[in-house]
Design an enzyme around this catalytic site. Sequence first.
Site, PDB file in Angstrom:
ATOM      1  N   SER A 485     -16.937 -16.557  57.236  1.00 39.67           N
ATOM      2  CA  SER A 485     -17.709 -17.745  57.061  1.00 39.67           C
ATOM      3  C   SER A 485     -19.252 -17.498  57.550  1.00 39.67           C
ATOM      4  O   SER A 485     -20.103 -17.987  57.257  1.00 39.67           O
ATOM      5  CB  SER A 485     -16.987 -18.935  57.694  1.00 39.67           C
ATOM      6  OG  SER A 485     -15.751 -18.911  57.349  1.00 39.67           O
ATOM      7  N   PHE A 487     -21.059 -15.034  57.588  1.00 36.32           N
ATOM      8  CA  PHE A 487     -21.870 -14.204  56.325  1.00 36.32           C
ATOM      9  C   PHE A 487     -22.248 -15.027  55.212  1.00 36.32           C
ATOM     10  O   PHE A 487     -23.001 -14.787  54.820  1.00 36.32           O
ATOM     11  CB  PHE A 487     -21.141 -12.825  56.007  1.00 36.32           C
ATOM     12  CG  PHE A 487     -20.830 -11.888  57.030  1.00 36.32           C
ATOM     13  CD1 PHE A 487     -21.693 -11.168  57.875  1.00 36.32           C
ATOM     14  CD2 PHE A 487     -19.527 -11.829  57.477  1.00 36.32           C
ATOM     15  CE1 PHE A 487     -21.364 -10.516  58.691  1.00 36.32           C
ATOM     16  CE2 PHE A 487     -19.369 -10.913  58.529  1.00 36.32           C
ATOM     17  CZ  PHE A 487     -20.074 -10.198  59.164  1.00 36.32           C
ATOM     18  N   GLU A 488     -21.508 -16.319  55.135  1.00 40.18           N
ATOM     19  CA  GLU A 488     -21.984 -17.194  54.064  1.00 40.18           C
ATOM     20  C   GLU A 488     -22.826 -18.048  54.629  1.00 40.18           C
ATOM     21  O   GLU A 488     -23.700 -18.608  53.909  1.00 40.18           O
ATOM     22  CB  GLU A 488     -20.665 -17.628  53.743  1.00 40.18           C
ATOM     23  CG  GLU A 488     -19.844 -16.642  52.837  1.00 40.18           C
ATOM     24  CD  GLU A 488     -18.565 -17.290  52.200  1.00 40.18           C
ATOM     25  OE1 GLU A 488     -18.334 -18.496  52.626  1.00 40.18           O
ATOM     26  OE2 GLU A 488     -18.026 -16.654  51.169  1.00 40.18           O
ATOM     27  N   LEU A 489     -22.762 -18.702  55.912  1.00 43.67           N
ATOM     28  CA  LEU A 489     -23.513 -19.658  56.529  1.00 43.67           C
ATOM     29  C   LEU A 489     -24.985 -19.245  56.936  1.00 43.67           C
ATOM     30  O   LEU A 489     -25.777 -20.252  56.877  1.00 43.67           O
ATOM     31  CB  LEU A 489     -22.529 -20.346  57.765  1.00 43.67           C
ATOM     32  CG  LEU A 489     -21.300 -20.971  57.241  1.00 43.67           C
ATOM     33  CD1 LEU A 489     -20.539 -21.420  58.535  1.00 43.67           C
ATOM     34  CD2 LEU A 489     -21.454 -22.090  56.297  1.00 43.67           C
TER      35      LEU A 489
END
Length: 686
Positions: A485, A487-489
């Site tokens: 998460s 790396f996505e946020l």
Amino acid sequence: MKLPLLLALVVCSAVSTNLKMVSKRNSVDGCIDWSVDLKTYMALAGEPVRVKCALFYSYIRTNYSMAQSTGLRLMWYRNKGDLEEPIIFSEVRMSKEEDAIWFHSAEEQDSGFYTCVLRNSTYCMKVSMSLTVAENESGLCYNSRIRYLEKSEVTKRKEISCPDMDDFKKSDQEPDVVWYKECKPKMWRSIIIQKGNALLIQEVQEEDGGNYTCELKYEGKLVRRTTELKVTALLTDKPPKPLFPMENQPSVIDVQLGKPLNIPCKAFFGFSGESGPMIYWMKGEKFIEELAGHIREGEIRLLKEHLGEKEVELTLIFDSVVEADLANYTCHVENRNGRKHASVLLRKKDLIYKIELAGGLGAIFLLLILLLVVYKCYNIELMLFYRQRFGGDETTDDNKEYDAYLSYTKVDQDTLDCDNTEEEQFALEILPDVLEKHYGYKLFIPERDLIPSGTYIEDLTRCVEQSRRLIIVLTPDYILRRGWSIFELESRLHNMLVSGEIKVILIECTELKGKVNCQEVESLKHNIKLLSLIKWKGPKSSKLNSKFWKHLVYEMPIKKKEMLSHCHVLDSAEQGLFGELQPIPSIAMTSTSATMVPSQADLPEFHHSDSMQMRHCCRGYQHEMPANTLSVPSLGNHHTYCNLPLTLLNGQLPLNNSLKETEEFSRNNPLLPLTSKELSFTSDIW
């Protein structure tokens, strides 16, 4: 009285003299029949047309006036099958004017043959003329069946005249003629000039080919005549050229007896003005028609044509080759400039030759399959061998500190399932240990190497940017906690993944199908631009010579292998006082800790959660004990080393005096784990 008689004798003498010069085609009942004249009259429906008696223009040396003055009569008939029916002129739509028939408004039903007969009591002669009347084709100003034909060589001078315009010419003025090309007015280029009722092209080009229509008005009606101009290549002065078989180079064809055979002969014919190419086969001195019935010639096929130049093909066909057919065959091509030929020799196919050919092709095929199988099975090994021998060093001058950033989930040992123990042990111990100690890569492990200098996210982003690869270990706990998460946020980390700024190595430690959040994992794979997927298959992947480690090393940065000493395994933060310590397995560490550390109940302010959180922050190291040092029997030569608290590193002491004794005990006891307060900057997912 003497003058008319003398004139009649002169006319009859002229007719008789002319008849001796032109051979008769037919003679019926003493009347000379010249059959059908070569000139064909053509007109569009509704247009006027004049059909002249050809006797006065091509067959006798006299005109209509002289013939009439000598008592010769001109009569007109229309051919209907084998009968000739006299024409009754109505003067409305069709009339007779001297030596011609005038159609004031031609109709399609007027098409046919018209015969003019010139006779007296002694002589009789006749000839027929053809008339074709047709409607315009749809959308055109002409009918393709009634066009006149003209040819011109490219680059030559050509004059296109308007046919039959003399029939519509008035004595006092020239007809006003308008020219069209393809039924459209055209702006003629400078080298095309209208000269009277003709169109003069001073230098013909290929694009000048087409349909030219001349138009004039006569008695209130339009008269149009269309001429098709065909542009050809320059007239050749060379004989045709054989293309196959080659001239002066006989071709040998191995044939199998009893099998059919086709031998093509291809040749190039330049434009010679002749109607068709002349090409044929011969066997020795005999034409193919003279040979046995199982050998014949096919039809002449036109392969290519441009401006009258042609490439043609004639095939020699054998229904079934027999022993007697094994001979030399010659293809002849000729035009009016000369003849060329090319030969083919038929030879019996040798069985040994066939076997050798099949064996050679089979060996090549098997070799290709073998090479393909070897490459398919050992492609990674081959690439690693090439990189080791000839590869460079990817880490040179790239301003990055680490070879890879390792992202995994830190799991409490007590919460591990028996099914997940292998995966978590691989992520926490086996993977970093092999990459660093055996292959010499420098990994960034947040649990070990992260030194806070700002916010946690900023520090993490900076460390990823300093790494050449990002290794994500998909353990069951990592998937359950959605470890990716971050790396996505975080926008900077997300951009690095989707733009391909960093290459991602995704290690699957478990089967994703049926797992929680598996759809999000698949979505993550699609968003990463540079992605390599490697599957860890349990204990059989742990061997250093397994396909897993070779694939992983292949995806890692190219660098020259360096053998590291044990002291180099520690990062810079762990050097100095503990530089000479040697790592021991976690099992030894656990047993050591269990032996030396007092019970949990005896330690003040010791919480079970703190113990679980800090278990991975302690490492065991092995070193040689000095001879004069008192050893602890339960420990042997093993010591346990834990990370120092940040409060001690920063030189800070707690202000609460009530906890002074406990904190003093913690600082003086190297076997106790760090407290949760001291590790408040850490995270379970790295």
